[in-house]
Design a protein around this motif. Structure first.
Motif, PDB file in Angstrom:
ATOM      1  N   PHE A  43       0.724  -1.332  -0.078  1.00 53.77           N
ATOM      2  CA  PHE A  43      -0.152  -0.039   0.245  1.00 53.77           C
ATOM      3  C   PHE A  43       0.783   1.218   0.083  1.00 53.77           C
ATOM      4  O   PHE A  43       0.443   2.160  -0.671  1.00 53.77           O
ATOM      5  CB  PHE A  43      -0.986   0.215   1.310  1.00 53.77           C
ATOM      6  CG  PHE A  43      -1.976   1.089   1.041  1.00 53.77           C
ATOM      7  CD1 PHE A  43      -2.972   1.095   0.214  1.00 53.77           C
ATOM      8  CD2 PHE A  43      -1.844   2.264   2.082  1.00 53.77           C
ATOM      9  CE1 PHE A  43      -3.862   2.105   0.553  1.00 53.77           C
ATOM     10  CE2 PHE A  43      -2.874   3.163   2.177  1.00 53.77           C
ATOM     11  CZ  PHE A  43      -3.815   3.061   1.151  1.00 53.77           C
ATOM     12  N   LEU A  44       1.910   1.098   0.956  1.00 53.21           N
ATOM     13  CA  LEU A  44       2.947   2.294   0.695  1.00 53.21           C
ATOM     14  C   LEU A  44       3.397   2.467  -0.524  1.00 53.21           C
ATOM     15  O   LEU A  44       3.829   3.678  -0.902  1.00 53.21           O
ATOM     16  CB  LEU A  44       3.818   2.124   1.923  1.00 53.21           C
ATOM     17  CG  LEU A  44       4.897   3.240   2.155  1.00 53.21           C
ATOM     18  CD1 LEU A  44       4.098   4.466   2.801  1.00 53.21           C
ATOM     19  CD2 LEU A  44       6.186   2.880   3.312  1.00 53.21           C
ATOM     20  N   VAL A  45       3.881   1.602  -1.225  1.00 52.56           N
ATOM     21  CA  VAL A  45       4.445   1.552  -2.619  1.00 52.56           C
ATOM     22  C   VAL A  45       3.388   2.201  -3.445  1.00 52.56           C
ATOM     23  O   VAL A  45       3.521   3.383  -4.370  1.00 52.56           O
ATOM     24  CB  VAL A  45       4.773   0.460  -3.119  1.00 52.56           C
ATOM     25  CG1 VAL A  45       5.066   0.387  -4.649  1.00 52.56           C
ATOM     26  CG2 VAL A  45       5.989  -0.234  -2.605  1.00 52.56           C
ATOM     27  N   ALA A  46       2.060   1.960  -3.561  1.00 44.16           N
ATOM     28  CA  ALA A  46       1.211   2.526  -4.330  1.00 44.16           C
ATOM     29  C   ALA A  46       1.017   3.911  -3.889  1.00 44.16           C
ATOM     30  O   ALA A  46       0.646   4.761  -4.795  1.00 44.16           O
ATOM     31  CB  ALA A  46      -0.362   1.530  -4.095  1.00 44.16           C
ATOM     32  N   LEU A  47       1.016   4.552  -2.734  1.00 43.95           N
ATOM     33  CA  LEU A  47       0.638   5.832  -2.311  1.00 43.95           C
ATOM     34  C   LEU A  47       1.942   6.536  -2.800  1.00 43.95           C
ATOM     35  O   LEU A  47       1.634   7.579  -3.290  1.00 43.95           O
ATOM     36  CB  LEU A  47       0.680   5.818  -0.749  1.00 43.95           C
ATOM     37  CG  LEU A  47      -0.665   5.458   0.087  1.00 43.95           C
ATOM     38  CD1 LEU A  47      -0.145   5.866   1.496  1.00 43.95           C
ATOM     39  CD2 LEU A  47      -1.501   6.606  -0.303  1.00 43.95           C
ATOM     40  N   LEU A  48       3.201   6.139  -2.733  1.00 41.64           N
ATOM     41  CA  LEU A  48       4.234   6.851  -3.204  1.00 41.64           C
ATOM     42  C   LEU A  48       4.097   6.801  -4.803  1.00 41.64           C
ATOM     43  O   LEU A  48       4.379   8.212  -5.311  1.00 41.64           O
ATOM     44  CB  LEU A  48       5.527   5.832  -2.915  1.00 41.64           C
ATOM     45  CG  LEU A  48       6.119   6.042  -1.641  1.00 41.64           C
ATOM     46  CD1 LEU A  48       7.232   5.087  -1.434  1.00 41.64           C
ATOM     47  CD2 LEU A  48       6.589   7.643  -1.215  1.00 41.64           C
ATOM     48  N   VAL A  49       3.730   5.995  -5.514  1.00 39.75           N
ATOM     49  CA  VAL A  49       3.404   6.084  -6.985  1.00 39.75           C
ATOM     50  C   VAL A  49       2.537   7.176  -7.179  1.00 39.75           C
ATOM     51  O   VAL A  49       2.751   8.035  -7.993  1.00 39.75           O
ATOM     52  CB  VAL A  49       3.137   4.663  -7.773  1.00 39.75           C
ATOM     53  CG1 VAL A  49       2.502   4.954  -8.859  1.00 39.75           C
ATOM     54  CG2 VAL A  49       4.213   3.836  -7.540  1.00 39.75           C
ATOM     55  N   LEU A  50       1.238   7.140  -6.426  1.00 45.25           N
ATOM     56  CA  LEU A  50       0.266   8.126  -6.485  1.00 45.25           C
ATOM     57  C   LEU A  50       0.881   9.379  -6.392  1.00 45.25           C
ATOM     58  O   LEU A  50       0.584  10.544  -7.135  1.00 45.25           O
ATOM     59  CB  LEU A  50      -0.874   7.926  -5.796  1.00 45.25           C
ATOM     60  CG  LEU A  50      -1.498   6.541  -6.244  1.00 45.25           C
ATOM     61  CD1 LEU A  50      -2.793   6.339  -5.312  1.00 45.25           C
ATOM     62  CD2 LEU A  50      -2.312   6.993  -7.828  1.00 45.25           C
TER      63      LEU A  50
END
Length: 176
Positions: free
Chosen positions: A147-154
């Motif tokens: 989820f943190l990776v997804a947040l960073l990408v966004l």
């Protein structure tokens, strides 16, 4: 540049915390995924010897950042002409960052406490590392990492969109 933020630019303290945290969180993500994929005891322990102090540093920076915003500084105004949904999405994503980071640190501490692996990782005793997947905090830690990776990408995608497409100087507000 001032220590505290102004109505249209983040201050030195906020900018420094942001970029130091970003670099450390990227290091944590990389080392965490690498440790999870490593089966060799010595290699995994070596990775975790770096991973754990970095996580403690991120905890300290995050706690300081929360206190900084809550008691000592104010955030700049939203970018001019930003739609309401973007302002809300920005607030929500920043809140999700804090919740996810604190959740990751909590689940990581939980794994260390339940497993008793800290003395093994830091060389105070020789033993085999436990199977972290058998510990209840491991699943939330793994989900939180993704989820943190997804947040960073966004987050990075939104910043680049503002910088290159909208050209509204949003990214410059979070730089020295």
């Amino acid at each position: 540049m001032e220590l505290k933020s102004t109505s249209n630019h983040y201050g030195t303290v906020a900018v420094s915390i942001h970029w130091i945290s970003a670099i450390l969180i990227i290091a944590l993500i990389g080392s965490g995924f690498r440790a999870a994929a490593t089966v060799d005891f010595e290699a995994k322990a070596a990775i975790l010897r770096a991973h754990l102090p970095i996580a403690v540093t991120v905890l300290c920076l995050t706690a300081f950042r929360i206190v900084w915003w809550w008691r000592m500084d104010r955030k700049p105004h939203p970018v001019a002409n930003a739609p309401r949904w973007q302002r809300r999405a920005a607030r929500a994503s920043h809140l999700l960052f804090y919740v996810t980071i604190l959740g990751m640190i909590t689940s990581g501490i939980g794994m260390m406490m339940l497993s008793g692996a800290a003395p093994v990782i830091f060389g105070q005793q020789y033993a085999v590392l436990p199977d972290f997947w058998k510990l209840p905090p491991r699943l939330p830690h793994a989900i939180g990492a993704r989820f943190l990776v997804a947040l960073l990408v966004l987050h990075v995608g939104a910043a680049l969109h503002h910088h290159f497409v909208r050209r509204d100087k949003l990214l410059q507000r979070m730089w020295f």
